[in-house]
Design a protein around this motif. Structure first.
Motif, PDB file in Angstrom:
ATOM      1  N   ALA A 270      43.551  35.268  35.884  1.00 19.49           N
ATOM      2  CA  ALA A 270      42.589  35.448  34.803  1.00 19.49           C
ATOM      3  C   ALA A 270      41.925  34.121  34.435  1.00 19.49           C
ATOM      4  O   ALA A 270      40.704  34.061  34.221  1.00 19.49           O
ATOM      5  N   LEU A 271      42.710  33.054  34.361  1.00 19.51           N
ATOM      6  CA  LEU A 271      42.148  31.746  34.030  1.00 19.51           C
ATOM      7  C   LEU A 271      41.272  31.212  35.160  1.00 19.51           C
ATOM      8  O   LEU A 271      40.235  30.587  34.913  1.00 19.51           O
ATOM      9  N   ALA A 272      41.667  31.490  36.416  1.00 16.65           N
ATOM     10  CA  ALA A 272      40.857  31.034  37.552  1.00 16.65           C
ATOM     11  C   ALA A 272      39.480  31.678  37.536  1.00 16.65           C
ATOM     12  O   ALA A 272      38.475  31.044  37.881  1.00 16.65           O
ATOM     13  N   LEU A 273      39.405  32.939  37.134  1.00 20.36           N
ATOM     14  CA  LEU A 273      38.114  33.616  37.042  1.00 20.36           C
ATOM     15  C   LEU A 273      37.228  32.984  35.965  1.00 20.36           C
ATOM     16  O   LEU A 273      35.996  33.012  36.067  1.00 20.36           O
ATOM     17  N   GLN A 274      37.848  32.431  34.919  1.00 20.33           N
ATOM     18  CA  GLN A 274      37.086  31.711  33.899  1.00 20.33           C
ATOM     19  C   GLN A 274      36.671  30.328  34.398  1.00 20.33           C
ATOM     20  O   GLN A 274      35.570  29.848  34.089  1.00 20.33           O
ATOM     21  N   GLN A 275      37.526  29.711  35.184  1.00 12.15           N
ATOM     22  CA  GLN A 275      37.234  28.372  35.704  1.00 12.15           C
ATOM     23  C   GLN A 275      36.172  28.397  36.801  1.00 12.15           C
ATOM     24  O   GLN A 275      35.451  27.421  36.999  1.00 12.15           O
ATOM     25  N   VAL A 276      36.099  29.524  37.514  1.00  6.48           N
ATOM     26  CA  VAL A 276      35.082  29.693  38.566  1.00  6.48           C
ATOM     27  C   VAL A 276      34.297  30.980  38.236  1.00  6.48           C
ATOM     28  O   VAL A 276      34.476  32.014  38.884  1.00  6.48           O
ATOM     29  N   PRO A 277      33.459  30.947  37.227  1.00 10.77           N
ATOM     30  CA  PRO A 277      32.831  32.168  36.696  1.00 10.77           C
ATOM     31  C   PRO A 277      31.946  32.904  37.692  1.00 10.77           C
ATOM     32  O   PRO A 277      31.780  34.123  37.585  1.00 10.77           O
ATOM     33  N   ASP A 278      31.370  32.207  38.656  1.00 10.88           N
ATOM     34  CA  ASP A 278      30.514  32.886  39.633  1.00 10.88           C
ATOM     35  C   ASP A 278      31.313  33.840  40.516  1.00 10.88           C
ATOM     36  O   ASP A 278      30.724  34.742  41.139  1.00 10.88           O
ATOM     37  N   ALA A 279      32.624  33.632  40.591  1.00 13.78           N
ATOM     38  CA  ALA A 279      33.464  34.513  41.401  1.00 13.78           C
ATOM     39  C   ALA A 279      33.967  35.722  40.614  1.00 13.78           C
ATOM     40  O   ALA A 279      34.603  36.611  41.185  1.00 13.78           O
ATOM     41  N   ASN A 280      33.696  35.745  39.323  1.00 12.01           N
ATOM     42  CA  ASN A 280      34.128  36.868  38.472  1.00 12.01           C
ATOM     43  C   ASN A 280      33.043  37.939  38.513  1.00 12.01           C
ATOM     44  O   ASN A 280      32.315  38.167  37.544  1.00 12.01           O
ATOM     45  N   ALA A 281      32.933  38.603  39.666  1.00 10.75           N
ATOM     46  CA  ALA A 281      31.794  39.485  39.891  1.00 10.75           C
ATOM     47  C   ALA A 281      32.197  40.707  40.708  1.00 10.75           C
ATOM     48  O   ALA A 281      33.222  40.711  41.395  1.00 10.75           O
ATOM     49  N   VAL A 282      31.365  41.750  40.615  1.00  6.78           N
ATOM     50  CA  VAL A 282      31.582  42.981  41.377  1.00  6.78           C
ATOM     51  C   VAL A 282      30.287  43.358  42.085  1.00  6.78           C
ATOM     52  O   VAL A 282      29.196  42.932  41.696  1.00  6.78           O
ATOM     53  N   GLY A 409      32.152  31.840  51.188  1.00  5.73           N
ATOM     54  CA  GLY A 409      33.369  31.134  51.577  1.00  5.73           C
ATOM     55  C   GLY A 409      33.754  29.999  50.652  1.00  5.73           C
ATOM     56  O   GLY A 409      34.907  29.900  50.206  1.00  5.73           O
ATOM     57  N   ALA A 410      32.802  29.112  50.359  1.00  5.00           N
ATOM     58  CA  ALA A 410      33.111  27.956  49.519  1.00  5.00           C
ATOM     59  C   ALA A 410      33.500  28.391  48.110  1.00  5.00           C
ATOM     60  O   ALA A 410      34.423  27.816  47.501  1.00  5.00           O
ATOM     61  N   LEU A 411      32.815  29.405  47.596  1.00  7.42           N
ATOM     62  CA  LEU A 411      33.131  29.895  46.246  1.00  7.42           C
ATOM     63  C   LEU A 411      34.517  30.527  46.225  1.00  7.42           C
ATOM     64  O   LEU A 411      35.287  30.332  45.275  1.00  7.42           O
ATOM     65  N   GLY A 412      34.846  31.277  47.269  1.00  9.04           N
ATOM     66  CA  GLY A 412      36.185  31.857  47.359  1.00  9.04           C
ATOM     67  C   GLY A 412      37.257  30.787  47.426  1.00  9.04           C
ATOM     68  O   GLY A 412      38.323  30.930  46.822  1.00  9.04           O
ATOM     69  N   ALA A 413      36.965  29.708  48.147  1.00  5.69           N
ATOM     70  CA  ALA A 413      37.920  28.598  48.253  1.00  5.69           C
ATOM     71  C   ALA A 413      38.133  27.946  46.888  1.00  5.69           C
ATOM     72  O   ALA A 413      39.260  27.565  46.534  1.00  5.69           O
ATOM     73  N   GLN A 414      37.057  27.794  46.110  1.00  5.12           N
ATOM     74  CA  GLN A 414      37.184  27.230  44.761  1.00  5.12           C
ATOM     75  C   GLN A 414      38.050  28.116  43.869  1.00  5.12           C
ATOM     76  O   GLN A 414      38.881  27.630  43.094  1.00  5.12           O
ATOM     77  N   LEU A 415      37.841  29.441  43.966  1.00  5.85           N
ATOM     78  CA  LEU A 415      38.633  30.370  43.160  1.00  5.85           C
ATOM     79  C   LEU A 415      40.107  30.267  43.519  1.00  5.85           C
ATOM     80  O   LEU A 415      40.971  30.198  42.632  1.00  5.85           O
ATOM     81  N   LEU A 416      40.399  30.245  44.809  1.00  7.58           N
ATOM     82  CA  LEU A 416      41.802  30.171  45.232  1.00  7.58           C
ATOM     83  C   LEU A 416      42.420  28.829  44.852  1.00  7.58           C
ATOM     84  O   LEU A 416      43.586  28.769  44.460  1.00  7.58           O
ATOM     85  N   GLN A 417      41.646  27.748  44.927  1.00  4.32           N
ATOM     86  CA  GLN A 417      42.159  26.440  44.528  1.00  4.32           C
ATOM     87  C   GLN A 417      42.503  26.414  43.044  1.00  4.32           C
ATOM     88  O   GLN A 417      43.546  25.873  42.635  1.00  4.32           O
ATOM     89  N   ALA A 418      41.653  27.017  42.216  1.00  3.48           N
ATOM     90  CA  ALA A 418      41.927  27.075  40.778  1.00  3.48           C
ATOM     91  C   ALA A 418      43.205  27.861  40.510  1.00  3.48           C
ATOM     92  O   ALA A 418      44.023  27.488  39.657  1.00  3.48           O
ATOM     93  N   LEU A 419      43.397  28.949  41.237  1.00  4.08           N
ATOM     94  CA  LEU A 419      44.600  29.770  41.064  1.00  4.08           C
ATOM     95  C   LEU A 419      45.844  28.986  41.464  1.00  4.08           C
ATOM     96  O   LEU A 419      46.873  29.011  40.767  1.00  4.08           O
ATOM     97  N   VAL A 420      45.754  28.271  42.593  1.00  4.80           N
ATOM     98  CA  VAL A 420      46.890  27.452  43.048  1.00  4.80           C
ATOM     99  C   VAL A 420      47.214  26.382  42.021  1.00  4.80           C
ATOM    100  O   VAL A 420      48.389  26.150  41.678  1.00  4.80           O
ATOM    101  N   ASP A 421      46.197  25.706  41.503  1.00  5.26           N
ATOM    102  CA  ASP A 421      46.426  24.647  40.514  1.00  5.26           C
ATOM    103  C   ASP A 421      47.119  25.197  39.273  1.00  5.26           C
ATOM    104  O   ASP A 421      48.018  24.545  38.711  1.00  5.26           O
ATOM    105  N   ASN A 422      46.726  26.380  38.850  1.00 10.24           N
ATOM    106  CA  ASN A 422      47.338  26.982  37.658  1.00 10.24           C
ATOM    107  C   ASN A 422      48.819  27.296  37.892  1.00 10.24           C
ATOM    108  O   ASN A 422      49.655  27.072  37.006  1.00 10.24           O
TER     109      ASN A 422
END
Length: 431
Positions: A270-282, A409-422
């Motif tokens: 949930a926090l990663a989606l806030q940290q990378v808002p462009d990936a919080n999409a459908v 790809g790059a945006l997905g990598a940012q989202l996953l990195q934020a999740l890992v950091d959390n």
């Protein structure tokens, strides 16, 4: 004039259901809001309420009947002064046209009885309104042609008339865009007859597909055929999280709270989606929808299938609140007691098979979500520490399945990195 009660659409995707149990019998008097029946959908068993008053004149579909299509007449409701003899006489009454497919997909889950004819509209077409709505409109001096009905097929029901103002001008409907032509169905493999012939002479048992299994098969086939999946994989060190979790659980013992690793994964996502808002999409057909809240779905295995209940505004909730909500949703999912709004929506999902000893796997995206996180088990592995020395750490493998139409790809990598950091720095999730 007798009014047909139709099989309700209890969710936007429901096409048929099982009439599990009648809660009324022929001759019973019912009022708006009274429970009429229990309906089993592909996901849950839900109660069906009356929207009109009257007498149950005839039950058309016996309880226990499976595969009853939405909008099929299941009973007949009589007005005051009518009898069962009037049912046949009312059989020639005009029927409302079946709703267009896109209207059905947007239908509210609240069930309602079918249309009954009212006085002609000004343009010469008939208005469909319930008997109670017509009486209220007459008492209030409301022109029914000025009201847009909220019932099935646009029928006017009690609430529509009560909220209307006398002499109100007719509401103008927005022009509807033509529905896109349906894509040709892809071959689904060998036919039933071909498969049966292939295994002729072998000992087997045929397993009937229930509504949930049919829906899962259809949706996941669609997902794999139409969604351009790509996959991002990471290993996450859990030692800091496990230590932090143990400290929190010890402090929360008095409140009866025990946090799971999955609770932390939900919060981290949930926090990663806030940290990378462009990936919080459908994906929405011809556009994307970027969500502002983090609504996270979590797969829950049940007998014969699965649910994905959604934890809304998960970024705003504490770990203990998420834990309690998840336990409640999972428990009611297993009992098939979730309402449609509790398992629809969200932009991101989590599927955790780590508890079953699975090291890693690839999950199928649940449309219209932009991504799903597949979570494996935490396993002790040799790793190279920050000081360059070989050490042992608890490592969890995750795979992020991503819809390339929504997330590059790059945006997905940012989202996953934020999740890992959390997850590797769990204390920051409380900041």
């Amino acid at each position: 004039m007798p009014t047909e009660v139709l099989m309700p659409a209890l969710s936007p995707t429901m096409e048929q259901g099982t009439l599990a149990k009648w809660l009324v019998k022929e001759g019973d008097t019912v009022s708006s809001g009274d429970l009429l029946a229990e309906i089993e959908t592909d996901k849950a068993t839900m109660e069906f309420e009356a929207v009109d008053e009257g007498v149950i004149g005839k039950i058309l579909v016996a309880e226990g009947t499976e595969g009853v299509a939405v909008n099929t007449p299941i009973a007949v409701l009589l007005e005051e002064g009518e009898s069962a003899d009037d049912i046949k006489a009312g059989g020639d009454a005009p029927k409302a046209a079946a709703p267009a497919k896109e209207e059905k997909a947007e239908a509210a889950p609240a069930p309602a009885a079918s249309a009954a004819p009212a006085a002609p509209a000004r343009d010469g077409e008939r208005i469909f309104a319930s008997p109670l709505a017509r009486r209220i409109a007459k008492d209030k001096g409301v022109d029914l042609s000025a009201i847009k009905g909220s019932g099935p097929h646009g029928r006017i029901v009690k609430a529509d008339v009560e909220n209307a103002q006398p002499g109100a001008a007719p509401a103008k409907e927005a022009a509807k865009a033509p529905a896109p032509a349906a894509a040709a169905a892809a071959p689904a493999g060998p036919s039933t007859d071909a498969v049966l012939k292939m295994y002729e002479g072998r000992d087997f048992e045929e397993v009937k597909l229930d509504g949930m299994r049919k829906t899962i098969a259809a949706r996941l086939t669609e997902a794999k055929q139409t969604i351009p999946h790509f996959y991002l994989r990471r290993d996450i060190k859990l030692d800091a999280l496990m230590k932090f979790r143990a400290q929190l659980n010890k402090q929360l013992e008095g409140r009866g709270v025990k946090l799971s690793v999955n609770d932390f994964i939900i919060k981290a996502s949930a926090l990663a989606l806030q940290q990378v808002p462009d990936a919080n999409a459908v994906w929405a057909g011809d556009r994307m929808l970027k969500l502002k809240p983090s609504d996270v779905a979590v797969a829950v295995a049940i007998d014969g299938g699965l649910f994905t209940p959604v934890l809304k505004d998960a970024h705003l909730k504490s770990l203990s609140a998420l834990s309690a909500e998840m336990k409640d949703l999972a428990g009611r999912a297993r009992d098939r007691k979730l309402a449609p709004h509790e398992y629809q929506g969200g932009s991101f999902a989590i599927s955790n098979l780590g508890m079953f000893g699975i090291d890693n796997f690839d999950a199928v995206i649940n449309p219209p979500h932009g991504a799903i996180l597949a979570v494996g088990s935490g396993v002790k592995k040799p790793v190279v520490g920050a000081d360059g020395e070989l050490t042992v750490a608890t490592v969890m493998s995750v795979t992020l399945s991503v819809d390339h139409r929504v997330i590059d790809g790059a945006l997905g990598a940012q989202l996953l990195q934020a999740l890992v950091d959390n997850l590797e720095n769990p204390m920051v999730m409380l900041a």
